[in-house]
Motif scaffolding. Structure first.
Motif, PDB file in Angstrom:
ATOM      1  N   ILE A   5     145.474  31.559  -9.999  1.00 59.63           N
ATOM      2  CA  ILE A   5     145.747  30.144 -10.627  1.00 59.63           C
ATOM      3  C   ILE A   5     147.141  29.652  -9.997  1.00 59.63           C
ATOM      4  O   ILE A   5     148.104  30.421  -9.895  1.00 59.63           O
ATOM      5  CB  ILE A   5     145.981  30.413 -12.331  1.00 59.63           C
ATOM      6  CG1 ILE A   5     144.809  30.723 -13.099  1.00 59.63           C
ATOM      7  CG2 ILE A   5     146.610  28.953 -12.805  1.00 59.63           C
ATOM      8  CD1 ILE A   5     144.974  30.928 -14.364  1.00 59.63           C
ATOM      9  N   LYS A   7     149.653  25.833  -9.639  1.00 61.60           N
ATOM     10  CA  LYS A   7     150.090  24.708 -10.425  1.00 61.60           C
ATOM     11  C   LYS A   7     151.242  24.284  -9.656  1.00 61.60           C
ATOM     12  O   LYS A   7     152.166  25.085  -9.524  1.00 61.60           O
ATOM     13  CB  LYS A   7     150.308  24.645 -11.724  1.00 61.60           C
ATOM     14  CG  LYS A   7     150.445  23.341 -12.203  1.00 61.60           C
ATOM     15  CD  LYS A   7     149.512  22.433 -12.329  1.00 61.60           C
ATOM     16  CE  LYS A   7     149.691  20.684 -12.898  1.00 61.60           C
ATOM     17  NZ  LYS A   7     148.582  19.887 -12.868  1.00 61.60           N
ATOM     18  N   ILE A  44     147.940  25.566 -19.464  1.00 63.64           N
ATOM     19  CA  ILE A  44     146.682  25.548 -18.366  1.00 63.64           C
ATOM     20  C   ILE A  44     145.393  26.429 -19.311  1.00 63.64           C
ATOM     21  O   ILE A  44     144.282  26.048 -19.188  1.00 63.64           O
ATOM     22  CB  ILE A  44     146.937  26.104 -17.221  1.00 63.64           C
ATOM     23  CG1 ILE A  44     147.677  25.181 -16.197  1.00 63.64           C
ATOM     24  CG2 ILE A  44     145.516  26.647 -16.476  1.00 63.64           C
ATOM     25  CD1 ILE A  44     148.150  25.654 -14.921  1.00 63.64           C
ATOM     26  N   GLY A  47     143.623  24.641 -21.932  1.00 65.19           N
ATOM     27  CA  GLY A  47     142.962  23.508 -21.506  1.00 65.19           C
ATOM     28  C   GLY A  47     143.563  22.290 -21.870  1.00 65.19           C
ATOM     29  O   GLY A  47     143.057  21.359 -21.703  1.00 65.19           O
ATOM     30  N   ARG A  50     145.216  20.965 -16.455  1.00 64.85           N
ATOM     31  CA  ARG A  50     144.392  21.571 -15.356  1.00 64.85           C
ATOM     32  C   ARG A  50     145.136  22.210 -14.132  1.00 64.85           C
ATOM     33  O   ARG A  50     146.195  21.624 -13.726  1.00 64.85           O
ATOM     34  CB  ARG A  50     143.572  20.355 -14.565  1.00 64.85           C
ATOM     35  CG  ARG A  50     142.312  19.800 -15.671  1.00 64.85           C
ATOM     36  CD  ARG A  50     141.151  21.083 -15.633  1.00 64.85           C
ATOM     37  NE  ARG A  50     140.085  20.721 -16.529  1.00 64.85           N
ATOM     38  CZ  ARG A  50     138.963  19.978 -16.123  1.00 64.85           C
ATOM     39  NH1 ARG A  50     139.006  19.975 -14.790  1.00 64.85           N
ATOM     40  NH2 ARG A  50     138.215  19.709 -16.924  1.00 64.85           N
ATOM     41  N   PRO A  51     144.576  23.534 -13.640  1.00 62.51           N
ATOM     42  CA  PRO A  51     145.420  23.848 -12.554  1.00 62.51           C
ATOM     43  C   PRO A  51     144.832  23.031 -11.070  1.00 62.51           C
ATOM     44  O   PRO A  51     143.881  22.666 -11.198  1.00 62.51           O
ATOM     45  CB  PRO A  51     144.856  25.374 -12.524  1.00 62.51           C
ATOM     46  CG  PRO A  51     143.591  25.549 -12.972  1.00 62.51           C
ATOM     47  CD  PRO A  51     143.633  23.915 -14.073  1.00 62.51           C
ATOM     48  N   LYS A  55     140.543  29.998 -11.108  1.00 65.55           N
ATOM     49  CA  LYS A  55     139.671  30.042 -12.099  1.00 65.55           C
ATOM     50  C   LYS A  55     139.877  31.169 -13.345  1.00 65.55           C
ATOM     51  O   LYS A  55     140.772  32.010 -12.981  1.00 65.55           O
ATOM     52  CB  LYS A  55     138.183  30.379 -11.547  1.00 65.55           C
ATOM     53  CG  LYS A  55     138.014  31.710 -10.899  1.00 65.55           C
ATOM     54  CD  LYS A  55     136.597  32.084 -10.328  1.00 65.55           C
ATOM     55  CE  LYS A  55     136.715  33.339  -9.755  1.00 65.55           C
ATOM     56  NZ  LYS A  55     135.396  33.449  -9.091  1.00 65.55           N
ATOM     57  N   PHE A  64     138.388  25.618 -17.488  1.00 64.40           N
ATOM     58  CA  PHE A  64     138.830  24.511 -16.601  1.00 64.40           C
ATOM     59  C   PHE A  64     137.688  23.615 -16.212  1.00 64.40           C
ATOM     60  O   PHE A  64     137.625  23.092 -15.239  1.00 64.40           O
ATOM     61  CB  PHE A  64     139.497  24.929 -15.258  1.00 64.40           C
ATOM     62  CG  PHE A  64     140.554  26.228 -15.484  1.00 64.40           C
ATOM     63  CD1 PHE A  64     141.143  26.204 -16.838  1.00 64.40           C
ATOM     64  CD2 PHE A  64     140.361  27.027 -14.575  1.00 64.40           C
ATOM     65  CE1 PHE A  64     142.158  27.288 -16.772  1.00 64.40           C
ATOM     66  CE2 PHE A  64     141.760  28.063 -14.867  1.00 64.40           C
ATOM     67  CZ  PHE A  64     142.282  28.043 -15.927  1.00 64.40           C
ATOM     68  N   THR A  65     136.707  23.545 -17.002  1.00 61.62           N
ATOM     69  CA  THR A  65     135.575  22.574 -16.725  1.00 61.62           C
ATOM     70  C   THR A  65     135.609  21.763 -18.187  1.00 61.62           C
ATOM     71  O   THR A  65     135.976  21.758 -19.059  1.00 61.62           O
ATOM     72  CB  THR A  65     134.231  23.409 -16.818  1.00 61.62           C
ATOM     73  OG1 THR A  65     133.972  23.937 -18.142  1.00 61.62           O
ATOM     74  CG2 THR A  65     134.464  24.490 -15.764  1.00 61.62           C
TER      75      THR A  65
END
Length: 226
Positions: A5, A7, A44, A47, A50-51, A55, A64-65
């Motif tokens: 991950i 960011k 993150i 939810g 978003r990163p 995943k 993350f979808t």
């Protein structure tokens, strides 16, 4: 659960390649210096942010979808209360239950209010609550809603000693139920006492993973001794 991950904020990397796994029945303390990205990582995973890469999965479902079915298995408690100020304690918690499609448990609700010292304040708007009272109400929410993973950012903040002890008892009970608690705390003594594991976030990666941590272990890590 989480792999690579990353960011950044204003072109400054905060999380670079954060990877870790969480197992049922664990309480994991996420610790590190101020500004290392602890809150960002929790947001993150919840939810709320978003990163830029990486995943994560929960029960085989990707996070993350746009697919949000995994949210029912996760609950987040951040620095800011997730409550409506104009609503009463009862109204806020009933709304949380309804949004998750659960059945309201009146006796359980009243028992928890009494335990946290809010029984005589349930019909007052949350706007008049103290910071500690609001935190208590958020913790009661955790007891009422169903979840598998709890992401808790400084959950003991603003609590007095009695309520802090109640929180510790809850964490122990959640673990015995096979739930996962992933939390932060500036109080390393309290955090170590609640944690079955502790992971150190440093320079955007998980730098240490300590089983059954003691406060001294955490202090040494932060000082750079380990």
């Amino acid at each position: 659960m989480a792999e690579q991950i990353g960011k950044s904020f204003h072109l400054r990397p905060v999380l670079r390649n954060v990877s870790f796994s969480l197992r049922a029945g664990e309480s994991i303390l996420l610790f590190g210096h101020n500004g290392c990205g602890k809150t960002t990582l929790l947001r993150i995973l919840a939810g709320l942010m978003r990163p830029e890469k990486g995943k994560a999965t929960l029960n085989g479902k990707p996070l993350f979808t746009s697919e949000s079915s995994w949210r029912k298995d996760m609950v987040y408690l951040g620095h800011r209360p997730s409550l409506y100020p104009a609503f009463t304690a009862r109204e806020n918690l009933m709304l949380s239950i309804q949004l998750r499609g659960q059945v309201w448990e009146e006796e359980r609700f009243l028992s928890l209010l009494t335990g946290y010292g809010l029984a005589d304040r349930q019909y007052e708007p949350v706007a008049v609550y103290s910071e500690g009272m609001v935190r208590c109400l958020d913790l009661i929410r955790l007891e009422l809603v169903s979840w598998q993973v709890a992401l808790l950012d400084e959950p003991s903040a603003a609590l007095d000693i009695n309520r802090t002890n109640l929180l510790g008892e809850s964490i122990e009970r959640w673990r015995s139920q096979g739930k996962i608690v992933f939390f932060t705390s500036h109080d390393l003594g309290w955090g170590a006492a609640q944690a079955s594991r502790a992971v150190l976030l440093r320079q955007g990666v998980i730098a240490r993973d300590i089983v059954a941590p003691a406060e001294g272990d955490l202090v040494s890590c932060l000082s750079g001794a380990n």
